[in-house]
Write a protein that holds these residues in place. Structure first.
Motif, PDB file in Angstrom:
ATOM      1  N   VAL A 114     -11.480 -48.810 -27.413  1.00  0.00           N
ATOM      2  CA  VAL A 114     -10.972 -49.167 -26.079  1.00  0.00           C
ATOM      3  C   VAL A 114     -11.802 -50.321 -25.522  1.00  0.00           C
ATOM      4  CG1 VAL A 114     -10.700 -48.337 -23.688  1.00  0.00           C
ATOM      5  CG2 VAL A 114     -10.055 -46.846 -25.594  1.00  0.00           C
ATOM      6  N   GLU A 115     -13.132 -50.181 -25.606  1.00  0.00           N
ATOM      7  CA  GLU A 115     -14.027 -51.226 -25.078  1.00  0.00           C
ATOM      8  C   GLU A 115     -13.759 -52.568 -25.750  1.00  0.00           C
ATOM      9  OE1 GLU A 115     -18.314 -50.461 -25.215  1.00  0.00           O
ATOM     10  OE2 GLU A 115     -17.839 -48.734 -23.920  1.00  0.00           O
ATOM     11  N   TYR A 116     -13.659 -52.520 -27.111  1.00  0.00           N
ATOM     12  CA  TYR A 116     -13.457 -53.758 -27.863  1.00  0.00           C
ATOM     13  C   TYR A 116     -12.155 -54.439 -27.462  1.00  0.00           C
ATOM     14  CZ  TYR A 116     -11.897 -56.719 -31.676  1.00  0.00           C
ATOM     15  OH  TYR A 116     -11.385 -57.772 -32.390  1.00  0.00           O
ATOM     16  N   ARG A 117     -11.074 -53.642 -27.438  1.00  0.00           N
ATOM     17  CA  ARG A 117      -9.769 -54.239 -27.148  1.00  0.00           C
ATOM     18  C   ARG A 117      -9.706 -54.776 -25.720  1.00  0.00           C
ATOM     19  NH1 ARG A 117      -5.137 -50.595 -30.155  1.00  0.00           N
ATOM     20  NH2 ARG A 117      -6.360 -50.156 -32.010  1.00  0.00           N
ATOM     21  N   GLU A 118     -10.309 -54.034 -24.798  1.00  0.00           N
ATOM     22  CA  GLU A 118     -10.261 -54.491 -23.401  1.00  0.00           C
ATOM     23  C   GLU A 118     -11.097 -55.762 -23.207  1.00  0.00           C
ATOM     24  OE1 GLU A 118      -9.057 -50.382 -21.088  1.00  0.00           O
ATOM     25  OE2 GLU A 118     -11.144 -51.036 -20.996  1.00  0.00           O
ATOM     26  N   LEU A 164      -1.805 -45.709 -25.263  1.00  0.00           N
ATOM     27  CA  LEU A 164      -2.728 -44.947 -24.419  1.00  0.00           C
ATOM     28  C   LEU A 164      -3.600 -45.886 -23.588  1.00  0.00           C
ATOM     29  CD1 LEU A 164      -3.886 -42.192 -26.963  1.00  0.00           C
ATOM     30  CD2 LEU A 164      -2.207 -41.958 -25.157  1.00  0.00           C
ATOM     31  N   ILE A 165      -4.060 -46.991 -24.212  1.00  0.00           N
ATOM     32  CA  ILE A 165      -4.901 -47.950 -23.487  1.00  0.00           C
ATOM     33  C   ILE A 165      -4.094 -48.589 -22.342  1.00  0.00           C
ATOM     34  CG2 ILE A 165      -6.129 -50.158 -23.690  1.00  0.00           C
ATOM     35  CD1 ILE A 165      -6.945 -49.280 -26.532  1.00  0.00           C
ATOM     36  N   ASP A 166      -2.826 -48.912 -22.620  1.00  0.00           N
ATOM     37  CA  ASP A 166      -1.980 -49.504 -21.568  1.00  0.00           C
ATOM     38  C   ASP A 166      -1.789 -48.516 -20.419  1.00  0.00           C
ATOM     39  OD1 ASP A 166      -1.803 -51.705 -23.146  1.00  0.00           O
ATOM     40  OD2 ASP A 166       0.223 -51.326 -23.889  1.00  0.00           O
TER      41      ASP A 166
END
Ligand code: HEM
Length: 373
Positions: A271-275, A288-290
């Motif tokens: 999550v951290e990386y993608r954000e 889920l992240i969205d």
């Protein structure tokens, strides 16, 4: 004088302790009796429970599995000629339905009255809070967020990933046979590696490499979760299954520490990386992240739901695939028929396996669903 006072004081303390123990025991006995009168009070035929495991007492010392215990309940009520009956798992009442029409009502028509699978969850361990364990409004709310994930269009986008994983499995099998064709192939392990690769890719967007490395992380987590239980983990599982309220009160988790840490850290890092990097992928984790960035899920909820999709997706599919292959191995005529059906459809599409080609393999689907056996 001082000694006499001390003795009186001691006696009073002993009497108070005895009264407290006795009262607690009476309350406990009455509570257990009340719990075990659930079915009687409702006029439902039931099997006599035995404290503390209710009707699951055969689990010890014979070690009969929950599946076989459930089968025994079913057989007992079927023999009595009743459509349903009551049993107890620990102190919790459980309904056994023997009539297929009633079962259909429970699962479909009247499902809103049966919307709790009775799966343990505790807020003390967020990984246990997921759509499989959630009930009522909480479940409905989570379900409505995920339903759009499983449209035909989304399934089609996942299909290429599944095909890539199946090609890797095919190469692995070919290599194994080329190396030593007399060697047995562990088909359960093969299926587990395949479904781990698929779930890892479509849910987490990562390449698990289960065939390449025996100790590939996701495959190892699958083994830890379903196969390798330490004594203390077994005890926790038992407690949470048979005494969920007490376990929730004590904050006991039914997921092993190592598995919890692995999924919690993996999801957090992803999550951290993608954000941070602004990366978007085509997997379930992205959904889920969205939802999290729209304020509809917390990070803990993302962890719990992502973990569930791994657990629910990989083991079920690998077992179903294994059982299907096992039955086909026992019944050569069915195996030949499936093979002929698959080949004839592949010939029609120049040997290309696509989402539509697979959908046309009706007989293969019937066999997978156990209709042909
Ligand atoms: C042959 C393979 C599978 C079998 C036999 C199977 C079996 C089941 C069963 C029996 C249920 C409970 C249904 C109910 O209570 O009415 C369930 C629910 C569920 N399964 Fe599967 N499953 C399989 C594959 C998968 C896969 C591949 C995924 C995800 C990647 C998955 C995710 C879920 C989820 C999320 C639920 C909960 C749904 C909800 O509460 O709305 N399953 N599955």
């Amino acid at each position: 004088m001082f000694i006499i006072l001390l003795q009186i004081f001691r006696m009073e303390a002993v009497v108070t302790a005895l009264v407290t123990i006795f009262t607690s025991l009476v309350i406990a006995v009455l509570y257990v009796q009340y719990c075990y009168s659930y079915w009687k009070r409702r006029n439902v035929p039931y099997l006599d429970p035995h404290f503390p495991l209710g009707n699951h007492h055969t689990m010890f010392p014979k070690g009969i599995s929950i599946g076989n215990i459930s089968r025994q309940f079913y057989q007992e009520f079927k023999n009595r000629g009743v459509k349903l009956g009551g049993v107890y798992m620990g102190l919790q009442p459980q309904l056994v339905v023997t009539d297929p029409l009633l079962a259909k009502n429970v699962l479909i028509t009247d499902y809103q009255h049966f919307d709790d699978r009775g799966i343990y969850k505790t807020k003390s361990a967020p990984i246990t809070v997921n759509i499989f364990a959630q009930a009522g409004a909480e479940w409905k709310n989570a379900r409505s967020k995920f339903t759009p994930t499983f449209t035909v269009a989304k399934m089609k986008t996942m299909f290429d990933t599944v095909r890539t994983c199946s090609e890797i499995m095919e190469q692995h099998l070919l290599k194994t046979v080329e190396e030593d064709c007399s060697k047995d192939i562990d088909i359960l392990e093969t299926m587990a590696c395949f479904t781990t690769d698929v779930i890892g890719a479509v849910i987490f967007g990562i390449q698990c490499n289960s065939f390449k490395y025996h100790d590939a992380e996701f495959r190892k987590m699958g083994r830890d979760l379903f196969e390798e239980f330490h004594y203390i983990d077994g005890l926790k599982l038992f407690l949470t299954q048979y005494f969920p309220r007490l376990s929730d009160f004590l904050g006991v988790s039914n997921i092993q520490k190592g598995v919890t840490e692995f999924f919690t850290n993996s999801v957090k890092e992803a999550v951290e990386y993608r954000e941070k990097a602004g990366v978007k992928r085509q997997d379930f984790l992205q959904t889920l992240i969205d939802l999290r960035s729209q304020g509809k899920l917390t990070l803990d909820e993302v962890i719990g739901q992502a973990f569930l999709f791994f657990a629910a997706g990989f083991e079920t599919s690998s077992n179903a695939g294994t059982m299907c292959l096992y039955e086909l191995a026992l019944q050569q005529d069915l195996q030949d028929k499936v093979r002929a059906n698959v080949n004839s459809i592949l010939n029609k599409y120049n040997g290309e396996v696509t989402y539509d080609t697979l959908n046309e393999m009706k007989y293969l689907n019937q066999v997978f669903e156990g209709e042909g056996f």
